[in-house]
Design an enzyme around this catalytic site. Structure first.
Site, PDB file in Angstrom:
ATOM      1  N   HIS A 107      26.212 -20.481  36.755  1.00 35.20           N
ATOM      2  CA  HIS A 107      24.093 -20.992  37.056  1.00 35.20           C
ATOM      3  C   HIS A 107      23.826 -21.139  35.377  1.00 35.20           C
ATOM      4  CE1 HIS A 107      20.606 -21.689  39.494  1.00 35.20           C
ATOM      5  NE2 HIS A 107      20.172 -22.602  38.245  1.00 35.20           N
ATOM      6  N   TYR A 134      18.535 -21.002  45.134  1.00 38.89           N
ATOM      7  CA  TYR A 134      17.212 -20.942  45.434  1.00 38.89           C
ATOM      8  C   TYR A 134      17.685 -21.114  46.817  1.00 38.89           C
ATOM      9  CZ  TYR A 134      18.647 -24.179  41.664  1.00 38.89           C
ATOM     10  OH  TYR A 134      19.043 -24.397  40.124  1.00 38.89           O
TER      11      TYR A 134
END
Length: 265
Positions: free
Chosen positions: A89, A31
């Protein structure tokens, strides 16, 4: 169930505690928001011990070498002495990539760079694979060398309750972190929620978050709007009954985001 409040936490398998409600922003290497997120937290004036910072090894970096770099980059970006929780992730990179990345996180714990580690978007077959590796590594290299699985962060809400994954994790004390608990605001007019919202004088979003709390999930409602962040925390003055919780059992499988749990790579 025990009475919950804004300060409620749950103890992870690592021995550290994690807040049951996370709100505002979700940080991750992918991100590119680790630095600003950490800066905002540190400027809050709260003691470091009262803050909880999570990051993740991005999907493209699920291998030993890259995961190792990610941890060091996170520390450099944030200026933190340690990361509270580091996750993989997604279950990408193939078996060798996943297990190599996990080994990198285990080493980060032993080096004092990370306190707790876990995974994100892992299905039961991925979890079985990891558990087998952890067990074999412990037998071969000694206690603690396989690491401690503390968290599985997955999409969870009444339209995606994932009983198979939830059951696997609960049997092993693995904390379930629920992302997209508000179903990306796609169910706010759903007839399952409206009567409960009216009864308790709450919004449908607050009903969804309360459902997650009562399922013993760590809930992560993402928002950058101050009024909605405030709304998301006002979920401790009511409790859904057992019957009402059952009424929210849809038995449906409707992801509102990506669903790597089904990956067979």
């Amino acid at each position: 169930m025990a009475k919950l409040d804004i300060n409620s936490k749950v103890r992870m398998n690592s021995g550290y505690e994690i807040p049951l409600l996370g709100y505002g922003v979700d940080s991750a290497t992918a991100y590119r928001n680790e630095g600003p997120s950490a800066k905002g937290m540190l400027q809050s004036g709260l003691a470091r011990a009262d803050l909880f910072f999570t990051s993740k090894v991005p999907p493209r970096s699920i291998n030993y070498a890259d995961a190792k770099k990610c941890v060091d980059e996170s520390l450099a970006q944030t200026g933190l002495r340690y990361i509270d929780l580091y996750l993989l992730h997604a279950p990408y990179g193939g078996k060798s990539g996943r297990l190599g990345a996990w080994r990198a996180l285990v080493e980060a714990v032993h080096a004092g760079k990370v306190r707790s580690i876990g995974v994100s978007n892992f299905g039961v077959h991925h979890l079985d694979e990891l558990e087998a590796w952890m067990r074999e590594t412990e037998e071969r290299e000694g206690e603690g060398r396989g690491g401690v699985l503390s968290v599985n962060q997955i999409e969870l809400h009444p339209w995606l309750a994932r009983p198979d994954i939830v059951d696997w994790c609960e049997k092993r004390g693995v904390v379930l972190e629920a992302y997209s608990p508000l179903v990306r605001s796609t169910k706010m007019d759903d007839p399952l929620l409206r009567p409960l919202a009216k009864k308790y004088n709450k919004t449908p979003a607050q009903i969804l978050l309360r459902w997650g709390l009562q399922k013993n999930f760590v809930i992560l409602p993402k928002s950058v709007t101050p009024s909605r962040i405030e709304e998301n925390r006002n979920i401790y003055d009511f409790e859904l009954s057992e019957e009402e919780m059952r009424s929210l059992h849809t038995g449906r499988y409707e992801p509102c985001t990506w669903d790597p749990t089904t990956s067979t790579d």
